[in-house]
Structure formats: C-alpha cells, structure tokens
Design a protein around this motif. Structure first.
Motif, short mmCIF file in Angstrom:
data_model
loop_
_atom_site.label_atom_id
_atom_site.label_comp_id
_atom_site.label_asym_id
_atom_site.label_seq_id
_atom_site.Cartn_x
_atom_site.Cartn_y
_atom_site.Cartn_z
N VAL A 176 94.66 -140.51 -74.86
CA VAL A 176 94.47 -140.89 -76.25
C VAL A 176 93.14 -141.61 -76.42
N TRP A 177 92.86 -142.54 -75.54
CA TRP A 177 91.63 -143.33 -75.61
C TRP A 177 90.43 -142.53 -75.12
N TRP A 178 90.64 -141.66 -74.15
CA TRP A 178 89.56 -140.82 -73.65
C TRP A 178 89.09 -139.86 -74.74
N ARG A 179 90.04 -139.29 -75.52
CA ARG A 179 89.67 -138.39 -76.61
C ARG A 179 88.91 -139.13 -77.70
N LEU A 180 89.26 -140.39 -77.91
CA LEU A 180 88.58 -141.19 -78.93
C LEU A 180 87.08 -141.26 -78.67
N LEU A 181 86.69 -141.25 -77.40
CA LEU A 181 85.27 -141.30 -77.03
C LEU A 181 84.56 -139.98 -77.34
N ARG A 182 85.36 -138.91 -77.53
CA ARG A 182 84.82 -137.55 -77.70
C ARG A 182 83.86 -137.23 -76.56
N PRO A 183 84.38 -137.15 -75.34
CA PRO A 183 83.54 -137.02 -74.15
C PRO A 183 82.57 -135.85 -74.16
N HIS A 184 82.93 -134.76 -74.87
CA HIS A 184 82.03 -133.60 -74.87
C HIS A 184 80.72 -133.90 -75.61
N THR A 185 80.68 -135.00 -76.41
CA THR A 185 79.45 -135.37 -77.11
C THR A 185 78.62 -136.38 -76.33
N LEU A 186 79.19 -136.99 -75.31
CA LEU A 186 78.50 -138.07 -74.60
C LEU A 186 77.30 -137.58 -73.80
N THR A 187 77.24 -136.26 -73.55
CA THR A 187 76.07 -135.73 -72.85
C THR A 187 74.80 -135.93 -73.68
N ALA A 188 74.98 -136.04 -75.01
CA ALA A 188 73.84 -136.27 -75.89
C ALA A 188 73.21 -137.63 -75.64
N LEU A 210 71.29 -146.26 -69.39
CA LEU A 210 72.28 -145.17 -69.43
C LEU A 210 73.59 -145.65 -70.02
N LEU A 211 74.08 -146.79 -69.52
CA LEU A 211 75.36 -147.31 -70.01
C LEU A 211 75.26 -147.72 -71.48
N ALA A 212 74.17 -148.36 -71.87
CA ALA A 212 73.99 -148.77 -73.26
C ALA A 212 73.98 -147.56 -74.19
N SER A 213 73.30 -146.51 -73.77
CA SER A 213 73.21 -145.30 -74.59
C SER A 213 74.58 -144.64 -74.75
N ILE A 214 75.34 -144.58 -73.66
CA ILE A 214 76.68 -143.99 -73.72
C ILE A 214 77.60 -144.82 -74.62
N LEU A 215 77.51 -146.14 -74.51
CA LEU A 215 78.34 -147.02 -75.33
C LEU A 215 78.02 -146.86 -76.82
N ILE A 216 76.74 -146.74 -77.15
CA ILE A 216 76.35 -146.56 -78.55
C ILE A 216 76.85 -145.23 -79.09
N GLN A 217 76.74 -144.17 -78.27
CA GLN A 217 77.23 -142.86 -78.69
C GLN A 217 78.74 -142.89 -78.89
N ALA A 218 79.47 -143.52 -77.96
CA ALA A 218 80.92 -143.61 -78.06
C ALA A 218 81.33 -144.42 -79.29
N ALA A 219 80.61 -145.52 -79.55
CA ALA A 219 80.90 -146.34 -80.72
C ALA A 219 80.64 -145.56 -82.00
N THR A 220 79.58 -144.77 -82.02
CA THR A 220 79.28 -143.94 -83.18
C THR A 220 80.43 -142.97 -83.45
N ASN A 221 80.99 -142.39 -82.38
CA ASN A 221 82.13 -141.49 -82.53
C ASN A 221 83.34 -142.23 -83.11
N MET A 222 83.51 -143.48 -82.69
CA MET A 222 84.63 -144.27 -83.21
C MET A 222 84.43 -144.61 -84.69
N PHE A 223 83.20 -144.97 -85.07
CA PHE A 223 82.91 -145.20 -86.49
C PHE A 223 83.23 -143.94 -87.29
N ASN A 224 82.86 -142.79 -86.73
CA ASN A 224 83.14 -141.51 -87.37
C ASN A 224 84.65 -141.34 -87.58
N GLU A 225 85.41 -141.63 -86.53
CA GLU A 225 86.87 -141.51 -86.60
C GLU A 225 87.45 -142.44 -87.67
N TYR A 226 86.96 -143.66 -87.70
CA TYR A 226 87.48 -144.66 -88.63
C TYR A 226 87.12 -144.34 -90.08
#
Length: 310
Positions: free
Chosen positions: A20-32, A59-75
């Motif tokens: 559930v939480w892994w999908r929230l990150l939308r992992p297929h977009t994190l390569t961006a 690298l970690l900061a960029s991934i976190l920002i992308q994941a957070a962006t996906n969460m904002f999108n979800e919300y």
C-alpha cells in the motif's frame, strides 16, 4: 461479493500491507529522479572527479522530492474529486485502501523535510545558491498538483517536469561536484528532459478521458489521443536524434551509442498505445515509458562511466 473496487485492485495486482505504501510512492516514476542525478554525476566524474557522500545525498533528496510530489498528486486529486475507486495510474492509497488523506499529506511534508535537511548538507559542501534552486524545485513539485492552478491541469506539465527533473537536476548534480556549470551539461540534459516529459505525456494519454471530464486541459487532451501518441513518437525520435548528434560532435563518447538499445522499448510503447482507449489497456505502455527512461538514462550514465575508466 466482489465489488468494482476489488476488480480494479485485482486487475492492477494491488496487494495490502507494505505494498500500500510502496504504491503510494509510484515507484515506476522514481527513475525520473534517479536518472538525472546519475547522469549529472557521471559528467562531473569525467570533468573533475566526484564526492560519493554528496552524490548519495543528492540522489536521496531527489527521490524524496519526487515521491513527495506523487503524494501531493494523490492528495489533491482526491480533494478535487478527480480520483475514484476506478482511477488507474494512482497509488490508490486513499480511494481504494482507506488511508486517511491527511496522512498522505503529512507523509509528503515529512519527505520534503528530510530532503531539506539533505539540501542543507549539500549547500554546506558546495554553494548556498543550491538552496534557492532546490526550494524552487520543491515549490514547483507542490504546485504541480497543488495551488489554485495546478501545472498538471495545463498543457505545460510535460515541459515543467522535463526541464526541472531533467535539465535542472542534472545541472545541480554536476555543479555540486565541480562548482561550475557549462553548455556541455545543458546540451547533454536535453534528451533526458525529453524522456522525462514523455513519462508525463504517456501518463496523460492514459488518463485522457478522466482528465477531460475533470476539466483539465493537458497536452494530450488538446492534441487528441491519436495525435498525442504521434507526438510521443516524435519526442522519442528527437531524443535519440539529439543523442546521436551529441556523439558526432564529441559531446558524448562513442560508448553512448549504447543508448540506442532503448529504441526497442520505445517501439513497444507506441504499439502499446495504438488502438487502445481504456486506461487499464494503456497501463503497460505507460509503465514501459518510465522503464524506457530508466534504460536510456542508465546506459547514458554507464557510457560516461566506461569512458572515464577507458
């Protein structure tokens, strides 16, 4: 008795628990987020060497920002009523798994907070100008789906995502290692920016009908599905053509011809969209677009790494 929600979850192979939480990150977009940092760092390696801790922090900061962006999108898509139990291409954490919307929003802000701390470290070892650029990137990450006029509802989503996640992130990744920026880095970033923009375009092609009903004016909607798929093919062609040009003029090494392997999945992407109208039917093509970005970006970075050692 199975509900429509259960049918969607089964069709998308959505499971409970950690997924559930892994999908929230939308992992297929994190390569961006991974690809630009990798490439920018490999360019720096061939220029002036690199600091591994700085690379890992970026690298970690960029991934976190992308994941957070996906969460904002979800919300925000949920808040605006754009997502439902039948929506495809989202984490489904709120509408199908019952996670409270505020929990998703808070988690996104936590990710932003951690990225901010990493950004402070990066600034301390490079330049505080990075703080300004980083905050702007984070702001646009929020405005992509938040704010009074989300960028994702306009025809400029592909442009903003490509430039920010492609050109800007590659430039930052190079600058924090070398302390400078030049035209070489900018030119090499263009194909990467195009591929990242393609991820967003593929996403919008898949979601075209739902987005149109929701009042969005994405590029895919303005072009129409058939023309949007044709434009996606044109973008793929331009990215590979420009890569070949960079190799010919010596901006990229001959090893970068390895990136042409990514032509194979791009053909499959276009075939995957052809004649399809249902989001579930187009989901594999959308995911393959993200994988194509990964393949291209990894091979481009690898070619620069090989060139450094040879």
């Amino acid at each position: 008795m199975a509900t429509n929600k259960d049918h969607i979850k089964k069709a998308l192979n959505e499971r409970d628990g950690f997924q559930v939480w892994w999908r929230l990150l939308r992992p297929h977009t994190l390569t961006a987020s991974f690809v630009p940092v990798f490439i920018g760092t490999m360019i720096a390696l061939n220029t002036d060497g690199i600091q591994i801790p700085v690379f890992l922090a970026m690298l970690l900061a960029s991934i976190l920002i992308q994941a957070a962006t996906n969460m904002f999108n979800e919300y925000y898509d949920y808040v605006r009523g754009l997502d439902s139990e039948e929506s495809v291409g989202i984490g489904g954490t709120i509408v199908r798994d019952g996670i409270h919307p505020k929990t998703v929003l808070r988690l996104a802000l936590v990710f932003y907070g951690i990225a901010l701390l990493l950004g402070i470290y990066i600034c301390m070892v490079s330049s505080w100008w990075i703080a300004v650029i980083g905050l702007v990137c984070m702001l646009f990450g929020y405005l992509y789906t938040g704010g009074p006029l989300p960028i994702s509802t306009t025809p400029f989503g592909e442009l903003f995502s490509g430039l920010l996640m492609g050109t800007v992130i590659i430039g930052i990744s190079y600058f924090i290692q070398t302390g400078e920026i030049n035209s070489l880095v900018i030119f090499i970033s263009f194909p990467v920016a195009i591929f990242i923009g393609c991820i967003m375009l593929a996403n919008n092609i898949r979601d075209l009908d739902g987005d149109e009903k929701g009042g969005r004016k994405t590029l895919a909607i303005l072009l129409g599905r058939k023309n949007a798929v044709r434009f996606l093919g044109l973008l793929f062609f331009v990215a590979f053509y420009f890569t070949a040009y960079l190799i010919i003029v010596g901006f990229l090494p001959l090893w970068s011809l390895l990136t042409l392997i990514a032509v194979i999945p791009t053909i499959k992407v276009l075939k995957g969209f052809k004649g399809k109208t249902e989001p579930l039917e187009m989901m594999p093509a959308m995911q393959l677009t993200a994988k194509t970005n990964t393949i291209y970006g990894f091979l481009l970075g690898l070619s620069l790494l090989i060139h450094y050692f040879i």
